[in-house]
Design a protein around this motif. Structure first.
Motif, short mmCIF file in Angstrom:
data_model
loop_
_atom_site.label_atom_id
_atom_site.label_comp_id
_atom_site.label_asym_id
_atom_site.label_seq_id
_atom_site.Cartn_x
_atom_site.Cartn_y
_atom_site.Cartn_z
N TYR A 160 -3.19 -2.89 -10.31
CA TYR A 160 -3.66 -2.48 -8.62
C TYR A 160 -2.49 -2.58 -7.58
O TYR A 160 -2.86 -1.56 -6.62
N ALA A 161 -1.70 -3.16 -7.88
CA ALA A 161 -0.64 -3.37 -6.60
C ALA A 161 0.95 -3.25 -7.40
O ALA A 161 1.60 -4.38 -7.37
N PRO A 162 1.24 -2.30 -7.91
CA PRO A 162 2.49 -2.36 -8.80
C PRO A 162 3.66 -2.21 -7.70
O PRO A 162 4.96 -2.36 -8.20
N ARG A 207 -0.94 3.37 -5.40
CA ARG A 207 -2.00 2.24 -5.49
C ARG A 207 -1.89 1.09 -4.46
O ARG A 207 -2.84 0.42 -3.88
N THR A 208 -0.56 0.69 -4.51
CA THR A 208 -0.34 -0.60 -3.50
C THR A 208 -0.79 -0.36 -2.09
O THR A 208 -1.25 -1.01 -1.47
N LYS A 209 -0.18 0.93 -1.79
CA LYS A 209 -0.39 1.55 -0.39
C LYS A 209 -1.69 1.48 -0.04
O LYS A 209 -2.26 0.95 1.10
N LYS A 210 -2.62 1.96 -1.07
CA LYS A 210 -4.12 2.25 -0.75
C LYS A 210 -4.72 0.89 -0.73
O LYS A 210 -5.74 0.66 0.09
N LEU A 211 -4.40 -0.10 -1.53
CA LEU A 211 -4.93 -1.53 -1.47
C LEU A 211 -4.60 -2.06 -0.16
O LEU A 211 -5.46 -2.76 0.76
N ALA A 212 -3.42 -1.91 0.52
CA ALA A 212 -2.87 -2.64 1.69
C ALA A 212 -3.59 -1.74 2.76
O ALA A 212 -4.04 -2.70 3.77
N VAL A 213 -3.95 -0.67 2.76
CA VAL A 213 -4.56 0.01 3.83
C VAL A 213 -6.15 -0.51 3.76
O VAL A 213 -6.59 -0.69 5.25
N ARG A 214 -6.49 -0.59 2.68
CA ARG A 214 -8.17 -1.17 2.67
C ARG A 214 -7.96 -2.54 3.13
O ARG A 214 -8.99 -2.93 4.06
N ASN A 259 6.77 -2.38 -1.76
CA ASN A 259 7.74 -1.58 -1.84
C ASN A 259 7.40 -0.16 -2.43
O ASN A 259 7.18 0.12 -3.54
N PRO A 260 7.52 0.53 -1.56
CA PRO A 260 7.10 2.11 -1.97
C PRO A 260 7.95 2.80 -3.12
O PRO A 260 7.20 3.64 -3.57
N LEU A 261 9.19 2.33 -3.26
CA LEU A 261 9.89 2.90 -4.58
C LEU A 261 9.42 2.51 -5.81
O LEU A 261 9.76 3.16 -6.86
N ARG A 262 8.50 1.34 -5.86
CA ARG A 262 7.96 0.71 -7.17
C ARG A 262 6.41 1.16 -7.37
O ARG A 262 6.06 0.75 -8.38
N ASP A 263 6.08 1.69 -6.14
CA ASP A 263 4.65 1.91 -6.20
C ASP A 263 4.24 3.06 -7.23
O ASP A 263 4.97 4.06 -7.27
N ASN A 264 2.89 2.95 -7.73
CA ASN A 264 2.68 4.07 -8.69
C ASN A 264 1.31 4.98 -8.01
O ASN A 264 0.68 3.94 -7.90
N ASP A 265 1.31 6.08 -7.95
CA ASP A 265 -0.04 6.74 -7.48
C ASP A 265 -0.28 6.09 -5.98
O ASP A 265 -1.62 6.34 -5.96
#
Length: 85
Positions: A17-19, A65-72, A57-63
């Motif tokens: 969910y948060a790679p 997913r981490t950014k979207k969870l953080a935003v939620r 770390n956006p360099l390690r994020d896939n699709d």
């Protein structure tokens, strides 16, 4: 002052969910649990003096997913703050 400082480390979330963190956790919490924890924190806003959402770390994020969870998570917090005013 009885209020606390709270830090929400996204690295505690499962790498499914948060790679996008420095050290992903295979057995971490899922996104639903992360959102429930935020609900609990939001129910106690008067006890919170400071809050930060850490470890993205956006360099390690896939699709994103981490950014979207953080935003939620941030949206939940801001919504609770808006309702408390």
């Amino acid at each position: 002052d009885h209020r606390d400082l709270h830090s929400f480390p996204t690295r505690r979330s499962s790498d499914l969910y948060a790679p996008g963190v420095s050290v992903p956790e295979k057995d971490g919490i899922d996104d639903i649990t992360a959102l429930r924890i935020m609900d609990i924190l939001c129910a106690h806003l008067s006890d919170i003096r400071s809050f930060d959402l850490v470890e993205f770390n956006p360099l390690r994020d896939n699709d994103d997913r981490t950014k979207k969870l953080a935003v939620r998570l941030i949206e939940k917090l801001l919504d609770a703050i808006g309702r408390s005013d």
